[in-house]
Design a protein around this motif. Structure first.
Motif, PDB file in Angstrom:
ATOM      1  N   ARG A 200       2.741  22.480  11.994  1.00  0.00           N
ATOM      2  CA  ARG A 200       1.876  23.330  11.144  1.00  0.00           C
ATOM      3  C   ARG A 200       1.275  22.424  10.063  1.00  0.00           C
ATOM      4  O   ARG A 200       2.496  21.526   9.559  1.00  0.00           O
ATOM      5  CB  ARG A 200       2.379  24.550  10.720  1.00  0.00           C
ATOM      6  CG  ARG A 200       2.801  25.497  11.505  1.00  0.00           C
ATOM      7  CD  ARG A 200       1.885  26.286  12.008  1.00  0.00           C
ATOM      8  NE  ARG A 200       2.244  27.623  12.723  1.00  0.00           N
ATOM      9  CZ  ARG A 200       2.358  28.880  12.382  1.00  0.00           C
ATOM     10  NH1 ARG A 200       1.787  29.288  11.327  1.00  0.00           N
ATOM     11  NH2 ARG A 200       2.726  29.649  13.520  1.00  0.00           N
TER      12      ARG A 200
ATOM     13  N   ASN B 101       3.837  36.125   6.757  1.00  0.00           N
ATOM     14  CA  ASN B 101       5.251  35.299   7.287  1.00  0.00           C
ATOM     15  C   ASN B 101       6.186  36.338   7.764  1.00  0.00           C
ATOM     16  O   ASN B 101       6.434  37.100   7.031  1.00  0.00           O
ATOM     17  CB  ASN B 101       5.791  34.452   6.087  1.00  0.00           C
ATOM     18  CG  ASN B 101       6.857  33.736   6.634  1.00  0.00           C
ATOM     19  OD1 ASN B 101       8.158  34.428   6.559  1.00  0.00           O
ATOM     20  ND2 ASN B 101       6.937  32.651   7.547  1.00  0.00           N
TER      21      ASN B 101
ATOM     22  N   TRP C 232      -2.456  36.323   4.331  1.00  0.00           N
ATOM     23  CA  TRP C 232      -1.308  35.683   4.631  1.00  0.00           C
ATOM     24  C   TRP C 232      -0.049  36.159   4.930  1.00  0.00           C
ATOM     25  O   TRP C 232       0.237  37.107   4.069  1.00  0.00           O
ATOM     26  CB  TRP C 232      -1.080  34.302   3.242  1.00  0.00           C
ATOM     27  CG  TRP C 232      -2.124  33.573   3.053  1.00  0.00           C
ATOM     28  CD1 TRP C 232      -3.325  33.562   1.988  1.00  0.00           C
ATOM     29  CD2 TRP C 232      -2.223  32.321   3.860  1.00  0.00           C
ATOM     30  NE1 TRP C 232      -3.979  32.510   2.280  1.00  0.00           N
ATOM     31  CE2 TRP C 232      -3.355  31.641   3.042  1.00  0.00           C
ATOM     32  CE3 TRP C 232      -1.532  31.566   4.737  1.00  0.00           C
ATOM     33  CZ2 TRP C 232      -3.807  30.307   3.749  1.00  0.00           C
ATOM     34  CZ3 TRP C 232      -1.994  30.284   5.123  1.00  0.00           C
ATOM     35  CH2 TRP C 232      -3.293  29.675   4.754  1.00  0.00           C
TER      36      TRP C 232
ATOM     37  N   PHE D  40       1.367  31.825   8.294  1.00  0.00           N
ATOM     38  CA  PHE D  40       2.004  30.257   7.595  1.00  0.00           C
ATOM     39  C   PHE D  40       3.366  30.563   7.818  1.00  0.00           C
ATOM     40  O   PHE D  40       4.025  31.684   8.073  1.00  0.00           O
ATOM     41  CB  PHE D  40       1.879  30.224   6.179  1.00  0.00           C
ATOM     42  CG  PHE D  40       2.538  31.396   5.292  1.00  0.00           C
ATOM     43  CD1 PHE D  40       3.603  30.791   4.523  1.00  0.00           C
ATOM     44  CD2 PHE D  40       2.256  32.591   5.144  1.00  0.00           C
ATOM     45  CE1 PHE D  40       4.334  31.650   3.661  1.00  0.00           C
ATOM     46  CE2 PHE D  40       2.694  33.718   4.210  1.00  0.00           C
ATOM     47  CZ  PHE D  40       3.998  33.162   3.419  1.00  0.00           C
TER      48      PHE D  40
END
Length: 196
Positions: free
Chosen positions: A3, A104, A102, A114
Motif C-alpha cells: 500500500r 480500516n 476511509w 487504508f
C-alpha cells in the motif's frame, strides 16, 4: 500488494471507532495525538478509553452500533472497525467503502480502504511502518528498532534545523551550497546531542 504511504491532516476530522477494547484504545491513542475528533461506539468501553474521555481526547457512546444505524457513519471522515465481531466489522467496512469513507478494519486488510501503520513519532517527525497487513509481528519489531535508532531528541533537532533552514533560504547561497550547509548542521547537531 504493498500500500502507498500517505500522510494526511486529520486534525478535527470526525473519526468513529466502533469497538471499545484494547485494539480500539491503541488506535485511539495514536489518532488523538494527531488531533482527530474521535467518537468511540461500543457496548463495552475499556478503562483506557474512559481515561482518554476524561482527558477530553474523545467521546464515548456505550451502546452497540446496529446495521439500522449505519447512516451515522456518513458524517465520518474515517471509520475504524475494531469490534470482536468479524461480521459486523465486515458490514461496516462494506458500507463505508460504497460511500468512499476511509475505513480500516482491524481484522481484515482486504476490507480496509487504508491500513493503520505502526507509528514512531518524534514531534513533527512521523515514521509509519507497515507490512501491508501481512506480518504484524515484523512491523512491531521494526517499530521497536526504529524507536531505538531515532531518539526522542530528534524531534527537537527537527525544529531547530527547520528554523535555521528558513533563514538559510534567504541567504545568497545556491541550491547545492544550501544542501551542504543543512547536511553539516544536521551532522553537527547529531554529534553534539549524542555526546550528552
Amino acid at each position: 500488494m504493498a500500500r502507498f504511504p500517505l500522510y494526511i491532516d486529520i486534525e478535527n476530522k470526525k473519526t468513529l471507532i466502533v469497538g471499545g477494547g484494547r485494539v480500539a484504545l491503541r488506535k485511539a491513542e495514536i489518532l488523538a495525538g494527531f488531533g482527530a475528533d474521535i467518537c468511540v461506539i461500543s457496548p463495552k468501553i475499556c478503562d483506557g478509553l474512559r481515561l482518554l474521555e476524561k482527558k477530553g481526547r474523545l467521546c464515548c457512546e456505550q451502546k452497540p452500533l446496529n446495521s439500522g444505524e449505519f447512516d451515522r457513519l456518513n458524517s465520518a471522515f474515517m471509520v475504524i472497525c475494531a469490534t470482536d465481531d468479524r461480521q459486523l466489522n465486515h458490514e461496516i467496512a462494506c458500507y463505508c467503502c460504497k460511500r468512499h469513507i476511509w475505513v480500516n478494519c482491524a481484522d481484515s486488510e482486504t476490507d480496509s480502504s487504508f491500513l493503520f501503520p505502526s507509528v514512531v513519532r518524534r514531534n513533527e517527525i512521523v515514521i509509519g511502518i507497515s507490512s501491508s497487513g501481512g506480518v504484524p509481528a515484523l512491523t512491531r519489531h521494526l517499530r521497536q528498532m526504529i524507536e531505538r535508532a531515532v531518539p526522542e531528541w530528534y524531534g527537537d533537532l527537527e525544529q531547530s534545523i527547520r528554523d535555521r533552514r528558513d533563514a538559510l533560504k534567504q541567504s545568497g547561497l545556491n541550491r547545492e551550497e544550501k544542501r551542504e550547509k543543512l547536511r553539516q548542521m544536521i551532522e553537527d547537531e547529531e554529534r553534539r546531542r549524542s555526546e550528552w
